[in-house]
Write an enzyme that holds these catalytic residues in place. Structure first.
Site, PDB file in Angstrom:
ATOM      1  N   LYS A  48       8.210  11.890 -31.763  1.00  0.00           N
ATOM      2  CA  LYS A  48       9.586  12.022 -31.260  1.00  0.00           C
ATOM      3  C   LYS A  48      10.490  12.646 -32.321  1.00  0.00           C
ATOM      4  O   LYS A  48      10.150  12.658 -33.510  1.00  0.00           O
ATOM      5  CB  LYS A  48      10.107  10.643 -30.858  1.00  0.00           C
ATOM      6  CG  LYS A  48      10.212   9.659 -32.013  1.00  0.00           C
ATOM      7  CD  LYS A  48      10.461   8.233 -31.521  1.00  0.00           C
ATOM      8  CE  LYS A  48      10.578   7.268 -32.681  1.00  0.00           C
ATOM      9  NZ  LYS A  48      10.657   5.862 -32.225  1.00  0.00           N
ATOM     10  N   ARG A 146      16.225  -4.455 -26.571  1.00  0.00           N
ATOM     11  CA  ARG A 146      16.674  -3.069 -26.496  1.00  0.00           C
ATOM     12  C   ARG A 146      16.163  -2.573 -25.147  1.00  0.00           C
ATOM     13  O   ARG A 146      16.573  -3.086 -24.116  1.00  0.00           O
ATOM     14  CB  ARG A 146      16.119  -2.290 -27.711  1.00  0.00           C
ATOM     15  CG  ARG A 146      16.814  -0.966 -27.953  1.00  0.00           C
ATOM     16  CD  ARG A 146      16.282  -0.273 -29.202  1.00  0.00           C
ATOM     17  NE  ARG A 146      14.897   0.165 -29.082  1.00  0.00           N
ATOM     18  CZ  ARG A 146      14.235   0.813 -30.037  1.00  0.00           C
ATOM     19  NH1 ARG A 146      14.828   1.100 -31.182  1.00  0.00           N
ATOM     20  NH2 ARG A 146      12.990   1.190 -29.853  1.00  0.00           N
ATOM     21  N   HIS A 178       7.617  -3.470 -28.117  1.00  0.00           N
ATOM     22  CA  HIS A 178       8.010  -2.934 -29.425  1.00  0.00           C
ATOM     23  C   HIS A 178       8.513  -4.079 -30.294  1.00  0.00           C
ATOM     24  O   HIS A 178       9.168  -5.000 -29.800  1.00  0.00           O
ATOM     25  CB  HIS A 178       9.092  -1.867 -29.225  1.00  0.00           C
ATOM     26  CG  HIS A 178       9.340  -0.988 -30.411  1.00  0.00           C
ATOM     27  ND1 HIS A 178       8.332  -0.453 -31.191  1.00  0.00           N
ATOM     28  CD2 HIS A 178      10.495  -0.511 -30.941  1.00  0.00           C
ATOM     29  CE1 HIS A 178       8.859   0.289 -32.145  1.00  0.00           C
ATOM     30  NE2 HIS A 178      10.169   0.262 -32.024  1.00  0.00           N
ATOM     31  N   TYR A 280      34.099  18.282 -54.926  1.00  0.00           N
ATOM     32  CA  TYR A 280      35.307  17.794 -54.242  1.00  0.00           C
ATOM     33  C   TYR A 280      35.770  16.439 -54.759  1.00  0.00           C
ATOM     34  O   TYR A 280      34.963  15.514 -54.924  1.00  0.00           O
ATOM     35  CB  TYR A 280      35.036  17.645 -52.745  1.00  0.00           C
ATOM     36  CG  TYR A 280      34.869  18.939 -51.995  1.00  0.00           C
ATOM     37  CD1 TYR A 280      35.813  19.960 -52.076  1.00  0.00           C
ATOM     38  CD2 TYR A 280      33.764  19.123 -51.167  1.00  0.00           C
ATOM     39  CE1 TYR A 280      35.657  21.138 -51.355  1.00  0.00           C
ATOM     40  CE2 TYR A 280      33.596  20.289 -50.443  1.00  0.00           C
ATOM     41  CZ  TYR A 280      34.549  21.302 -50.533  1.00  0.00           C
ATOM     42  OH  TYR A 280      34.389  22.453 -49.826  1.00  0.00           O
ATOM     43  N   MET A 328      29.023  20.352 -47.729  1.00  0.00           N
ATOM     44  CA  MET A 328      28.353  20.733 -46.487  1.00  0.00           C
ATOM     45  C   MET A 328      27.121  21.599 -46.745  1.00  0.00           C
ATOM     46  O   MET A 328      26.088  21.439 -46.094  1.00  0.00           O
ATOM     47  CB  MET A 328      29.314  21.483 -45.556  1.00  0.00           C
ATOM     48  CG  MET A 328      28.702  21.784 -44.187  1.00  0.00           C
ATOM     49  SD  MET A 328      29.773  22.697 -43.094  1.00  0.00           S
ATOM     50  CE  MET A 328      31.027  21.493 -42.724  1.00  0.00           C
ATOM     51  N   ASP A 329      27.248  22.504 -47.715  1.00  0.00           N
ATOM     52  CA  ASP A 329      26.200  23.514 -47.904  1.00  0.00           C
ATOM     53  C   ASP A 329      25.503  23.428 -49.242  1.00  0.00           C
ATOM     54  O   ASP A 329      24.567  24.179 -49.492  1.00  0.00           O
ATOM     55  CB  ASP A 329      26.827  24.911 -47.797  1.00  0.00           C
ATOM     56  CG  ASP A 329      27.696  25.044 -46.588  1.00  0.00           C
ATOM     57  OD1 ASP A 329      27.163  24.860 -45.476  1.00  0.00           O
ATOM     58  OD2 ASP A 329      28.914  25.279 -46.736  1.00  0.00           O
TER      59      ASP A 329
HETATM   60  C1  LIG Z   1       9.658   5.166 -32.894  1.00  0.00           C
HETATM   61  C2  LIG Z   1       8.749   4.238 -32.193  1.00  0.00           C
HETATM   62  C3  LIG Z   1       7.474   3.963 -32.731  1.00  0.00           C
HETATM   63  C4  LIG Z   1       7.061   4.407 -34.118  1.00  0.00           C
HETATM   64  O1  LIG Z   1       7.713   3.624 -35.080  1.00  0.00           O
HETATM   65  P1  LIG Z   1       7.397   3.774 -36.652  1.00  0.00           P
HETATM   66  O2  LIG Z   1       8.090   2.645 -37.265  1.00  0.00           O
HETATM   67  O3  LIG Z   1       7.926   5.109 -37.062  1.00  0.00           O
HETATM   68  O4  LIG Z   1       5.919   3.713 -36.776  1.00  0.00           O
HETATM   69  C5  LIG Z   1       6.608   3.206 -31.968  1.00  0.00           C
HETATM   70  N1  LIG Z   1       6.969   2.738 -30.744  1.00  0.00           N
HETATM   71  C6  LIG Z   1       8.180   2.963 -30.227  1.00  0.00           C
HETATM   72  C7  LIG Z   1       8.523   2.398 -28.890  1.00  0.00           C
HETATM   73  C8  LIG Z   1       9.120   3.707 -30.935  1.00  0.00           C
HETATM   74  O5  LIG Z   1      10.343   3.913 -30.421  1.00  0.00           O
END
Ligand SMILES: *Cc1c(COP(=O)(O)O)cnc(C)c1O
Length: 393
Positions: A48, A146, A178, A280, A328-329
């Protein structure tokens, strides 16, 4: 989509202000390490958010080359991008929204995570229109609060799923959840979640579901909590060679190799006197007559401004710190501590990388008060990703 030609470790091709060099062989090797930790489970490499900033397609292919047999994404579009590139490995997307591209997901054999009844309804409608069953994984909320289906709604979700399966509209492939504190192996909540997950799976099984894959473990749990492995593990961060338990073990301790090296080319080196404010707000003042090097990476590239006067930068083989505000850069580096006369415009700075002695993404996380996940994932689109190694090419 083709990957750019290989570059070597800390080489920054001429003319580029910055780059993130991603070692595909490190990704493959990290997956092999994860497989050794979970020998009875399949590995779903989580790709992801553009593979945590490493580049979706090259990272996915390298992970498959290392022995991952599944790919995991949050959004459906991410999994569909894998399919559009010709990657046919089993893939699961678990964060879909009402009105999402369910028909396309079904047609492209993308598995869909389901946390609520509305999703089953939409998925079944798309499957009916298409004349093809959807593959779904039912997600139980075992305490994270969640996404995922809470225990009180789980029996109904299971019953609805079985009804749709009997109609030939869906196939229940997986059951998953999770973890809250996988990165704290001794936390009591881990055992509570394992028990809650087993209870959810048992309830579904008793009702008639035949799960192909039950999955719970993220990176830290894959490495430290064997009771969470079940049929499949879902590591993300560790695939990219970063420690998911930095308080307990470094990446090297875990046998992981950081895949990403972020490089910037010095654009200017100049002498300044002691007592001069830098960048800055003049939040940093030179303590001796010194030289300053300017490196063209800033918060526009994902370098955290919270790491002002703290983030490490390697130049001429030595480690320095950002002097003053991250802009920023660009950032400014004070070379007083052993770098004077050793750095010139055109030299290559390492913000973080994978070689021994180099600053790490974890060092930047510590400097910014965050986690290494955020350091690599937020790396900006302005920083070109270059690839080294041959895994998955
Ligand atoms: C992001 C995610 C993972 C991976 O988590 P890590 O801590 O990067 O290994 C696994 N399962 C779900 C549902 C996630 O959102």
């Amino acid at each position: 989509m083709n990957v750019s030609p290989p570059v070597s470790g800390t080489e920054l091709p001429a003319g580029l202000p910055s780059a993130a060099v991603v070692d595909l062989d490190a990704i493959a090797a990290n997956v092999r390490v994860l497989r050794e930790h979970a020998p009875k489970a399949q590995v779903m490499a989580v790709v992801k958010a553009d593979a945590y900033g490493h580049g979706l397609l090259p990272a996915a292919r390298a992970a498959l080359a290392g022995g991952a047999t599944w790919l995991g994404t949050a959004q459906l579009s991410e999994a569909l991008a894998l399919r559009a590139a010709g990657i046919s490995a089993p893939a699961l997307a678990w964060l879909t929204v009402p009105g999402d591209a369910y028909a396309e997901a079904i047609a492209r054999h993308v598995d869909i995570g389901v946390s609520a009844g509305w999703a089953l309804t939409e998925i079944a409608a798309a499957a009916r229109d298409l004349g093809m069953p959807a593959r779904v994984h039912l997600k139980a909320d075992t305490g994270l609060n969640r996404n995922g289906c809470p225990p009180e709604d789980w029996p109904q979700l299971v019953e609805d799923a079985l009804k749709l399966q009997a109609e030939g509209l869906i196939s229940v492939v997986g059951g998953f959840s999770h973890l809250v504190s996988g990165d704290t192996p001794q936390a009591p909540v881990n055992r509570q979640q394992i028990d809650a997950f087993v209870a959810a799976v048992d309830l579904a099984t008793a009702a008639g579901v035949r799960f192909e894959v039950r999955h719970l473990a993220n990176s830290p749990a894959t490495l430290t909590l064997p009771d969470t492995h079940f049929d499949l593990v879902r590591p993300g961060l560790a695939v990219y060679g970063l420690s998911p338990v930095p308080d307990r073990a470094s990446a090297a301790d875990l046998g992981l190799r950081p895949a990403m090296t972020v490089l910037g080319r010095v654009v200017n080196v100049k002498k300044v006197a002691a007592g001069q404010g830098v960048s800055y707000g003049h939040t940093y003042t030179t303590s001796t007559d010194t030289e300053l090097a300017v490196v063209p990476l800033g918060y526009g590239d994902g370098v955290p401004r919270h790491a002002s006067s703290a983030g490490p930068v390697q130049l001429a083989g030595r480690r320095f710190r950002v002097a003053g505000r991250v802009c920023m850069d660009q950032v400014v580096v004070d070379l007083a501590d052993g770098g004077i006369g050793r750095v010139t415009a055109g030299d290559v700075a390492v913000l973080f990388g994978g070689a021994p002695g180099e600053p790490t993404a974890q060092d930047w996380a510590d400097a910014a008060g965050t986690i290494s996940y955020e350091i690599v994932t937020r790396l900006g689109g302005r920083v070109p990703r270059l690839y080294t190694g041959s895994a998955g090419r």
